[in-house]
Design a protein around this motif. Structure first.
Motif, mmCIF file in Angstrom:
data_model
loop_
_atom_site.group_PDB
_atom_site.id
_atom_site.type_symbol
_atom_site.label_atom_id
_atom_site.label_comp_id
_atom_site.label_asym_id
_atom_site.label_seq_id
_atom_site.Cartn_x
_atom_site.Cartn_y
_atom_site.Cartn_z
ATOM 1 N N GLY A 226 33.543 40.051 12.987
ATOM 2 C CA GLY A 226 34.287 39.067 13.622
ATOM 3 C C GLY A 226 34.636 37.775 11.866
ATOM 4 O O GLY A 226 34.907 36.944 12.465
ATOM 5 N N ALA A 227 34.042 38.877 10.931
ATOM 6 C CA ALA A 227 34.209 37.846 9.798
ATOM 7 C C ALA A 227 35.898 38.273 9.406
ATOM 8 O O ALA A 227 35.906 39.090 8.965
ATOM 9 C CB ALA A 227 33.040 39.030 8.881
ATOM 10 N N SER A 228 35.872 36.701 8.560
ATOM 11 C CA SER A 228 37.010 36.960 7.989
ATOM 12 C C SER A 228 37.047 37.527 6.675
ATOM 13 O O SER A 228 36.145 37.580 6.575
ATOM 14 C CB SER A 228 37.848 35.638 8.304
ATOM 15 O OG SER A 228 36.699 34.483 7.347
ATOM 16 N N ALA B 88 29.512 35.116 12.649
ATOM 17 C CA ALA B 88 30.817 35.476 12.257
ATOM 18 C C ALA B 88 31.524 34.770 13.329
ATOM 19 O O ALA B 88 32.373 34.140 12.809
ATOM 20 C CB ALA B 88 31.712 36.287 11.932
ATOM 21 N N ALA C 269 32.171 44.503 8.431
ATOM 22 C CA ALA C 269 31.743 43.291 8.866
ATOM 23 C C ALA C 269 33.216 42.605 9.242
ATOM 24 O O ALA C 269 33.149 41.960 10.604
ATOM 25 C CB ALA C 269 31.929 43.040 7.631
ATOM 26 N N ARG C 270 34.991 42.900 9.035
ATOM 27 C CA ARG C 270 35.619 43.110 9.305
ATOM 28 C C ARG C 270 35.795 42.659 10.804
ATOM 29 O O ARG C 270 35.920 42.053 11.718
ATOM 30 C CB ARG C 270 36.601 43.214 9.026
ATOM 31 C CG ARG C 270 36.990 42.734 7.302
ATOM 32 C CD ARG C 270 37.029 41.552 7.172
ATOM 33 N NE ARG C 270 38.962 41.029 7.807
ATOM 34 C CZ ARG C 270 40.011 41.174 7.594
ATOM 35 N NH1 ARG C 270 39.967 41.898 6.178
ATOM 36 N NH2 ARG C 270 41.074 40.954 8.304
ATOM 37 N N PRO D 280 41.939 42.485 11.845
ATOM 38 C CA PRO D 280 40.631 42.990 12.503
ATOM 39 C C PRO D 280 39.783 42.239 13.189
ATOM 40 O O PRO D 280 39.117 42.371 13.816
ATOM 41 C CB PRO D 280 39.661 43.663 11.390
ATOM 42 C CG PRO D 280 40.879 43.477 10.330
ATOM 43 C CD PRO D 280 41.924 42.488 10.789
ATOM 44 N N GLU D 281 39.037 41.354 12.370
ATOM 45 C CA GLU D 281 38.814 40.573 13.470
ATOM 46 C C GLU D 281 38.773 39.211 14.034
ATOM 47 O O GLU D 281 37.842 39.164 14.908
ATOM 48 C CB GLU D 281 37.619 39.312 11.917
ATOM 49 C CG GLU D 281 38.684 38.553 12.158
ATOM 50 C CD GLU D 281 39.355 38.908 10.217
ATOM 51 O OE1 GLU D 281 39.358 39.592 10.570
ATOM 52 O OE2 GLU D 281 40.441 38.225 9.850
ATOM 53 N N PHE E 133 24.779 39.442 12.386
ATOM 54 C CA PHE E 133 25.933 39.368 11.706
ATOM 55 C C PHE E 133 27.449 38.467 12.735
ATOM 56 O O PHE E 133 27.755 38.063 12.214
ATOM 57 C CB PHE E 133 26.312 40.430 10.404
ATOM 58 C CG PHE E 133 26.514 40.220 9.735
ATOM 59 C CD1 PHE E 133 26.671 39.581 8.438
ATOM 60 C CD2 PHE E 133 28.545 40.286 10.330
ATOM 61 C CE1 PHE E 133 27.546 39.237 7.274
ATOM 62 C CE2 PHE E 133 29.921 39.443 8.882
ATOM 63 C CZ PHE E 133 29.010 39.607 7.899
ATOM 64 N N GLY E 134 27.988 39.508 13.602
ATOM 65 C CA GLY E 134 28.612 39.582 14.416
ATOM 66 C C GLY E 134 28.741 37.806 14.912
ATOM 67 O O GLY E 134 29.641 38.067 15.579
ATOM 68 N N ARG F 2 35.114 35.468 5.234
ATOM 69 C CA ARG F 2 33.134 35.497 4.714
ATOM 70 C C ARG F 2 32.892 36.523 4.185
ATOM 71 O O ARG F 2 31.492 36.579 3.488
ATOM 72 C CB ARG F 2 33.001 35.099 6.638
ATOM 73 C CG ARG F 2 32.206 34.850 7.020
ATOM 74 C CD ARG F 2 31.493 34.512 9.014
ATOM 75 N NE ARG F 2 30.243 34.627 8.814
ATOM 76 C CZ ARG F 2 29.569 33.731 8.768
ATOM 77 N NH1 ARG F 2 30.085 32.648 8.381
ATOM 78 N NH2 ARG F 2 27.925 33.654 9.103
ATOM 79 N N PHE G 153 24.525 46.145 6.537
ATOM 80 C CA PHE G 153 24.241 45.696 5.298
ATOM 81 C C PHE G 153 22.341 45.446 5.104
ATOM 82 O O PHE G 153 21.117 45.208 5.225
ATOM 83 C CB PHE G 153 24.385 44.555 6.049
ATOM 84 C CG PHE G 153 25.915 44.206 6.550
ATOM 85 C CD1 PHE G 153 26.981 44.763 5.958
ATOM 86 C CD2 PHE G 153 25.598 43.778 7.575
ATOM 87 C CE1 PHE G 153 27.418 44.681 6.771
ATOM 88 C CE2 PHE G 153 26.761 43.720 8.335
ATOM 89 C CZ PHE G 153 28.230 43.893 7.709
#
Lengths: 342, 273
Positions: free
Chosen positions: B175-177, A93, B171-172, A63-64, A89-90, B180, A78
């Motif tokens: 872009g977070a793994s 990341a 979060a995924r 997905p990321e 956040f993004g 993360r 969050f």
């Protein structure tokens, strides 16, 4: 983009969503809309089928790595991070260089008018503010596709109006592909370039909102569309919080502060039918001819052409009493407050 | 029904329940309070200076800490998987994890000896890398861990369950793994449950008697051979009587109470964010 997946909830889904399109997935609760969104985002495993973005297959991509963001109805901000950190956040990341993060966050915050909220905690925000923050958080990563899961449903009517405008603006300004899930036909009409109607995990029809309204492909779609009388209109001020809305062939009085081009809906059950004009507080009264009568158990949908066409809901009992059948002249009455403008 | 009658005269129901509740409180609190005030601060201080006592307390506390750290490393992932996935037999598995709490702890000691003994299944494997469990610190640690880790797993699992999985999904997509997402979203939202679970686990670990007694009675620790404090109390009582055992009991109760105050502080803050 092409989605073609099949598993126990969703069957034979085959959708082509054009780049830059505002696409609406319309269906009742439990039709599998959210699951379809999560499947597109890679958050829900596919039993079979494939997902493409611009001819690039992403079915097996994490997905990321897809460049698809999702905004849920209840935002999912969050709670342990400030609004600013939520939005950043993004970027963090995806290893965005530190010095670029702040300007990007400020930029998107300005676009959505939430600069004054950046220091706040998500728990202290109103529903509309949360939704804007969630949008900012999703948009700042510049996704190829933005998925919206019932983005307006949890908001009060006023914030819903503002937010709907916001979504239209964002789509116009950022030219991003948007897929918006909803059970409200109004949203589809107001925002959608095209609409897919979902029925129990299957796609019942795909087309423009007008297609769906005028040429429903199945009884299910027809009933879904028929549940509202939807008109496009031009509203002018009529004083005291009312507007006179010109729907082409008739002028409807509406209790709204909106002016200019609007959409109107009237629920079929809010329209009162009679054979003679009534003296009542209802500010809208039109004479028309019954052009269609459709029985649905103990209720009857009666289409009256004024013009335009109004769909009215009556009980079988009143239908017999009034002797409603095709060709009969009747009077329609409904209150200005029964008309919903958007 | 006169249960909820509003009047100046309390109902029979209220009186009966109040009396029973008070009896329960007296039963719980009297031994604790009486013990705490039974020894003078001087006696307690004197006891603390007794080498057998402070080596025992140090050994017990640090083994409890080791057990808790091990419990965190192995237990948090288990708790996370249990919170996030449904599978056949999950309920059964969750009940099995709690079994160490309800079986007699001397039986736990026997069971552990049967697996971690030198000639046994795990015992042999660890023997190869020079780790022995019978009458060693490692034995104390695994005995403590076995009986107390369910508290950590349960608390952490409930913590993860309270975090909406869609929070992680968002979060995924941003872009977070998975890593993360876990470190930056799941864990920060659960850490209170993890900490309170850890405190409960540690407090339970340092209270362990039966399992430790059987697997690791007296163990080498910085040139001494102390027993864990609950065992020490029993030895003192057995050999020298009540007066010898009591000051150590006071010390243990105070340490456990402090752990509990720490735990309460965390849970109260959790209720009022």
């Amino acid at each position: 983009m092409k989605v073609d997946l099949g598993e126990f909830v969703l069957k034979n889904i085959n959708l082509d969503i054009n780049t830059g399109e505002y696409f609406i997935l319309l269906g009742p609760t439990g039709a599998g809309k959210t699951v379809l969104l999560e499947a597109i985002a890679g958050l829900y495993p596919l039993m079979q089928g494939k997902v493409f973005i611009d001819d690039r297959e992403i079915t097996r991509l994490a997905p990321e790595k897809r460049g698809i963001s999702i905004v849920y109805q209840d935002q999912m901000l969050f709670p342990h991070l400030s609004v600013e950190k939520n939005i950043a956040f993004g970027l963090k990341a995806s290893k965005c260089p530190r010095q670029q993060i702040k300007p990007l966050v400020d930029n998107i915050a300005e676009l959505l008018n939430i600069t004054h909220l950046l220091e706040r905690r998500p728990t202290t925000l109103s529903g509309g503010e949360k939704q804007k923050v969630a949008l900012a958080r999703a948009l700042v990563t510049k996704p190829a596709v933005l998925l919206l899961d019932e983005p307006l449903s949890a908001l009060d009517p006023q914030s819903r109006e503002v937010m709907r405008q916001e979504l239209a603006d964002i789509h116009r300004r950022l030219k991003i592909t948007m897929v918006h899930v909803t059970h409200e036909f109004e949203e589809a009409v107001a925002l959608g370039d095209r609409v897919a109607v979902l029925e129990q995990g299957e796609i019942a029809q795909v087309g423009t909102p007008q297609d769906i309204l005028r040429r429903p492909a199945s009884v299910f779609v027809a009933e879904f569309a028929l549940s509202r009388n939807v008109f496009t209109a031009n509203a002018t001020d009529a004083g005291e919080g009312y507007a006179a809305a010109d729907i082409g062939d008739a002028v409807v009085m509406v209790a709204t502060h909106l002016r200019g081009p609007v959409h109107l809906t009237v629920r079929p059950e809010d329209i009162l039918l009679s054979l003679e004009p009534l003296r009542s507080s209802a500010r809208n009264a039109f004479e028309g001819t019954v052009t269609e009568v459709v029985e649905r158990g103990s209720v009857v949908y009666v289409t009256v052409t004024v013009p335009p066409e109004f769909v009215c809901l009556v009980t079988s009992h009143s239908r017999e009493e009034l002797g409603l059948k095709e060709g009969v002249r009747v009077w329609l009455h409904f209150k200005a407050t029964a008309v919903h403008a958007f | 029904m006169r249960m909820f009658r509003i009047s100046t005269r309390p109902s029979v129901f209220s009186i009966v329940f109040l009396i029973l509740a008070l009896l329960m409180l007296v039963f719980i609190l009297t031994p604790l309070i009486k013990t705490c005030f039974s020894s003078s601060p001087g006696t307690i201080w004197h006891t603390l200076l007794d080498e057998d006592v402070y080596m025992s307390i140090l050994m017990t506390a640090s083994c409890g800490l080791m057990a808790t750290v091990l419990g965190l490393i192995l237990g948090v992932p288990l708790a996370y998987l249990l919170a996030r996935h449904d599978f056949r037999g999950k309920r059964l598995l969750e009940s099995l994890i709690d079994v160490p709490i309800v079986i007699p702890h001397s039986a736990v000691g026997i069971a552990l000896l049967f697996v971690f003994g030198k000639q046994q299944l795990f015992g042999q494997v660890f023997y190869e890398i020079g780790l022995r469990f019978v009458d060693t610190l490692a034995g104390v640690v695994i005995a403590m861990m076995f009986v107390s880790v369910p508290f950590l797993i349960d608390s952490t699992r409930d913590g993860f369950k309270a975090v909406d999985p869609r929070m992680e999904k968002v979060a995924r997509t941003l872009g977070a793994s998975q890593w993360r997402t876990f470190w930056r979203v799941s864990l920060p939202l659960t850490w209170r449950s993890v900490v309170s679970g850890s405190i409960m686990m540690w407090a339970r670990a340092i209270s362990e008697f039966g399992a430790v007694l059987i697997l690791a009675y007296h163990v080498p620790f910085f040139g001494e051979h102390p027993a864990v404090t609950p065992v020490l109390i029993f030895e003192r009582f057995n050999n020298f009587g009540l007066d010898a055992a009591r000051p150590i009991a006071v010390l243990v109760i105070i340490i456990s109470l402090l752990a509990f105050v720490a735990l309460r502080t965390f849970t109260i803050k959790e209720e009022k964010p």
